[in-house]
Design an enzyme around this catalytic site. Structure first.
Site, short mmCIF file in Angstrom:
data_model
loop_
_atom_site.label_atom_id
_atom_site.label_comp_id
_atom_site.label_asym_id
_atom_site.label_seq_id
_atom_site.Cartn_x
_atom_site.Cartn_y
_atom_site.Cartn_z
N ALA A 74 0.84 -1.20 0.00
CA ALA A 74 0.00 0.00 0.00
C ALA A 74 0.87 1.25 0.00
O ALA A 74 1.93 1.27 0.61
CB ALA A 74 -0.92 0.00 1.21
N GLU A 107 -3.20 -11.98 -3.61
CA GLU A 107 -4.52 -11.71 -4.14
C GLU A 107 -4.64 -10.20 -4.33
O GLU A 107 -4.11 -9.43 -3.54
CB GLU A 107 -5.64 -12.16 -3.18
CG GLU A 107 -5.79 -13.66 -3.05
CD GLU A 107 -4.94 -14.24 -1.90
OE1 GLU A 107 -4.83 -15.47 -1.84
OE2 GLU A 107 -4.40 -13.45 -1.10
N TYR A 119 2.29 -5.45 -10.23
CA TYR A 119 2.64 -6.86 -10.09
C TYR A 119 3.07 -7.46 -11.43
O TYR A 119 4.02 -8.25 -11.48
CB TYR A 119 1.47 -7.65 -9.49
CG TYR A 119 1.06 -7.15 -8.13
CD1 TYR A 119 2.00 -6.83 -7.16
CD2 TYR A 119 -0.28 -6.99 -7.80
CE1 TYR A 119 1.63 -6.36 -5.91
CE2 TYR A 119 -0.66 -6.53 -6.55
CZ TYR A 119 0.30 -6.22 -5.61
OH TYR A 119 -0.07 -5.75 -4.38
#
Length: 171
Positions: A74, A107, A119
């Site tokens: 984050a 996830e 990612y």
């Protein structure tokens, strides 16, 4: 990518800054106690990105034998788009490789395009779908896997050579 951003392992004094990021990033943020617990979790590794004393991003993983599962990545809303997520994820994956991790999973919300792009840059690929994974709105999550960690890290390092300094590599 901002050169003034430093990356290091998470410490207890980082928790309040991480909580600010959690509340600015997630509908169901982790609690302060959850994060404090991760500091004593022998399987957990967490890194923070700092601008001066301010925590601007963080990332965490659980490392079990040769597998890593990324729990959180984050970035503070005011710092998004400046490479902070790339920096903490780079440090996290390098630390995993250093202890013999062969592959990592995570996830991510199907609607989180910035995270999906991050990612993908590191070599993660979609491997499945968890239906209604997120409790706040029932959104699905992509399961992503990277079983070629060094290659993904190398690709990112070539695009951002300044990252080598985060882990003591030479360019």
């Amino acid at each position: 990518m901002a050169d003034e951003i430093a990356v290091r392992e998470m410490r207890l004094e980082d928790i309040d800054g991480i909580m600010e990021i959690e509340h600015g990033s997630f509908a169901t943020p982790w609690t302060k106690q959850d994060l404090i617990g991760e500091l004593s979790n022998t399987a957990a590794r967490y890194f923070v990105a700092l601008e001066g004393e301010k925590v601007v991003a963080y990332a965490g993983t659980w490392l079990i034998i040769d597998e890593g599962h990324i729990t959180n990545v984050a970035v503070h809303p005011d710092w998004r788009g400046r490479g902070c997520g790339t920096r903490v994820l780079y440090a996290l994956i390098q630390a995993a490789i250093d202890v013999g991790v062969q592959y990592m999973t995570l996830e991510v919300r199907v609607s989180n395009e910035p995270a999906l792009a991050l990612y993908k840059n590191f070599g993660f690929k979609k491997a499945g779908l968890r239906k209604k994974y997120y409790e706040d709105n029932g959104e699905d999550a992509h399961i992503m896997v990277n079983d070629r960690l060094p290659q993904g890290l190398e690709r990112v390092r070539k695009a951002h050579p300044e990252l080598a300094a985060l882990t003591g590599e030479t360019e």
